[in-house]
Write an enzyme that holds these catalytic residues in place. Sequence first.
Site, PDB file in Angstrom:
ATOM      1  N   GLY A  12       0.830  -1.210   0.000  1.00 50.59           N
ATOM      2  CA  GLY A  12       0.000   0.000   0.000  1.00 50.59           C
ATOM      3  C   GLY A  12       0.862   1.256   0.000  1.00 50.59           C
ATOM      4  N   SER A 110       5.246  -7.214   1.754  1.00 47.25           N
ATOM      5  CA  SER A 110       6.080  -7.049   0.550  1.00 47.25           C
ATOM      6  C   SER A 110       7.516  -7.452   0.820  1.00 47.25           C
ATOM      7  CB  SER A 110       6.119  -5.593   0.107  1.00 47.25           C
ATOM      8  OG  SER A 110       4.848  -5.088  -0.045  1.00 47.25           O
ATOM      9  N   ASP A 133       0.629   1.266   9.065  1.00 49.25           N
ATOM     10  CA  ASP A 133       0.298   0.383  10.193  1.00 49.25           C
ATOM     11  C   ASP A 133       1.418   0.354  11.241  1.00 49.25           C
ATOM     12  OD1 ASP A 133      -1.819  -0.194   8.522  1.00 49.25           O
ATOM     13  OD2 ASP A 133      -1.022  -2.128   7.878  1.00 49.25           O
ATOM     14  N   GLY A 176      -5.038  -0.209   9.989  1.00 56.83           N
ATOM     15  CA  GLY A 176      -4.009  -0.822  10.833  1.00 56.83           C
ATOM     16  C   GLY A 176      -3.912  -2.325  10.682  1.00 56.83           C
ATOM     17  N   ARG A 177      -4.849  -2.900   9.917  1.00 55.82           N
ATOM     18  CA  ARG A 177      -4.872  -4.353   9.730  1.00 55.82           C
ATOM     19  C   ARG A 177      -4.904  -5.075  11.079  1.00 55.82           C
ATOM     20  NH1 ARG A 177      -3.621  -6.335   4.266  1.00 55.82           N
ATOM     21  NH2 ARG A 177      -2.545  -4.459   3.663  1.00 55.82           N
ATOM     22  N   GLU A 229      -9.654  -1.115  12.627  1.00 58.49           N
ATOM     23  CA  GLU A 229     -10.445  -1.988  11.732  1.00 58.49           C
ATOM     24  C   GLU A 229     -10.357  -3.456  12.141  1.00 58.49           C
ATOM     25  OE1 GLU A 229      -8.912  -1.646   7.728  1.00 58.49           O
ATOM     26  OE2 GLU A 229      -6.876  -2.110   8.349  1.00 58.49           O
ATOM     27  N   ARG A 270     -22.702   8.306  15.673  1.00 54.97           N
ATOM     28  CA  ARG A 270     -22.397   8.500  14.254  1.00 54.97           C
ATOM     29  C   ARG A 270     -21.044   7.825  13.989  1.00 54.97           C
ATOM     30  NH1 ARG A 270     -26.851   9.950  14.471  1.00 54.97           N
ATOM     31  NH2 ARG A 270     -27.856  11.759  13.484  1.00 54.97           N
ATOM     32  N   ILE A 277      -8.240   7.972   3.249  1.00 52.37           N
ATOM     33  CA  ILE A 277      -7.798   9.336   3.597  1.00 52.37           C
ATOM     34  C   ILE A 277      -6.517   9.243   4.423  1.00 52.37           C
ATOM     35  CG2 ILE A 277      -8.391  11.291   5.112  1.00 52.37           C
ATOM     36  CD1 ILE A 277     -11.283  10.954   4.110  1.00 52.37           C
TER      37      ILE A 277
HETATM   38  O1  F6P Z   1      -1.314  -1.971   5.209  1.00 47.32           O
HETATM   39  C1  F6P Z   1      -1.773  -0.692   4.960  1.00 47.32           C
HETATM   40  C2  F6P Z   1      -3.271  -0.670   4.833  1.00 47.32           C
HETATM   41  O2  F6P Z   1      -3.676   0.669   4.597  1.00 47.32           O
HETATM   42  C3  F6P Z   1      -4.020  -1.278   6.016  1.00 47.32           C
HETATM   43  O3  F6P Z   1      -4.080  -0.424   7.126  1.00 47.32           O
HETATM   44  C4  F6P Z   1      -5.348  -1.571   5.375  1.00 47.32           C
HETATM   45  O4  F6P Z   1      -6.018  -2.636   6.013  1.00 47.32           O
HETATM   46  C5  F6P Z   1      -4.964  -1.982   3.969  1.00 47.32           C
HETATM   47  O5  F6P Z   1      -3.688  -1.428   3.719  1.00 47.32           O
HETATM   48  C6  F6P Z   1      -5.917  -1.526   2.911  1.00 47.32           C
HETATM   49  O6  F6P Z   1      -5.492  -2.051   1.696  1.00 47.32           O
HETATM   50  P1  F6P Z   1      -6.118  -1.638   0.286  1.00 47.32           P
HETATM   51  O7  F6P Z   1      -5.489  -0.336  -0.117  1.00 47.32           O
HETATM   52  O8  F6P Z   1      -5.746  -2.766  -0.602  1.00 47.32           O
HETATM   53  O9  F6P Z   1      -7.592  -1.480   0.487  1.00 47.32           O
END
Ligand code: F6P
Length: 353
Positions: A12, A110, A133, A176-177, A229, A270, A277
């Site tokens: 990413g 990666s 992350d 943050g995965r 997330e 909400r 972003i």
């Molecule tokens: O690893 C970076 C990250 O932005 C994570 O925080 C997120 O879960 C993921 O990549 C989102 O990936 P994509 O851009 O493929 O939706």
Amino acid sequence: MKKRIGILTSGGDCPGLNCVIRAVVSHATLTFNWEILGIPYATQGLLERQTMPLNMHGWDLRGIDPLVNMGGTILGTINKGDTLAHADEILASYEALALDALIAIGGDGSLNIIHQLANLGNWNLVAIPKTIDNDVALTERAIGFDTAVNTIVDALNRLTFTAASHDRVMIVEVMGRTAGHLALQSGIAGGADVILIPELPYTIRGLCEHLAQLRNRWQRKFAIIVVAEGASHCSEDLDNTASCTSPKCGRGQYIAEQIASCSNNQIDTRVSVLGHIQRGGIPSALDRLTATVFGKTAIDLIAQEKYGQMLAWQNGKAVPVPISEVVTHSPALVDSHGDLVQVAHSLGIYVGG
Ligand code: F6P
């Protein structure tokens, strides 16, 4: 001997990648007169033997270097694909492009793949960590994290005023995965009342009691919840009444339903999902500085022919660590007994349990 160095960005994107490229190109060109070849779209570019010549003269018409503050990556990137299925072709490309060394800027996923390719092909690899992350092992900082934290804090600043005006509970879902660094650090810095992260399972009962206490004991009618997330809840919550259980339903929406249920719809919530972003925007000063030091030091490592290393930020400087150790210990998660969790507890922030 004049060297030819490849550079790629993988996984990413995040702010600060172009700053690394700028530092690499400047130092390699000015100090060593080496050739730097950009490889577009990471291993896909290697597979297709694509290259982008990079040089010092990327300034715009006024002489401004756009790479200092440009988000994303001018090289393009990918974070999918079964690269190892094409390993033979990719290994042949490294030879065909006559690379003396390769600089790979990536996150833990990666770097794992590129490290395997480098071992198979005996590549001269130097790696640089990047990911919002911040879960790459052995380094205190990965490029992009600081900017993302600042972006989230900016969102929390804005949401706090509208939350207070309407006596609402604002739920902010962040990326943050599997790691909670982004949520924890931005939540503390942004004044959150609740921070939910994967490393510390929470209970709906604990969360609702905390919100009730804020209202009844402290007369705080609004609240800010930062939820990662990947946040996980305790098994005691599994037989709950929330309808939002599909994988497509984000953690934020799920929590909103749980709060509605435990408060008999008395709490107005909400949800804001910050999404990509967090990956955009111009890099912060700290990310620019880290990226620049990493880029310069990567060239120094190549000059010393010290390969198989990733640059890590430790005790205020960039130091080489073996990539093999990095991939073994990644992802690096939040220490649930660590200092920052203690800080959150001491501020009365609910962080699970
Ligand atoms: O690893 C970076 C990250 O932005 C994570 O925080 C997120 O879960 C993921 O990549 C989102 O990936 P994509 O851009 O493929 O939706």
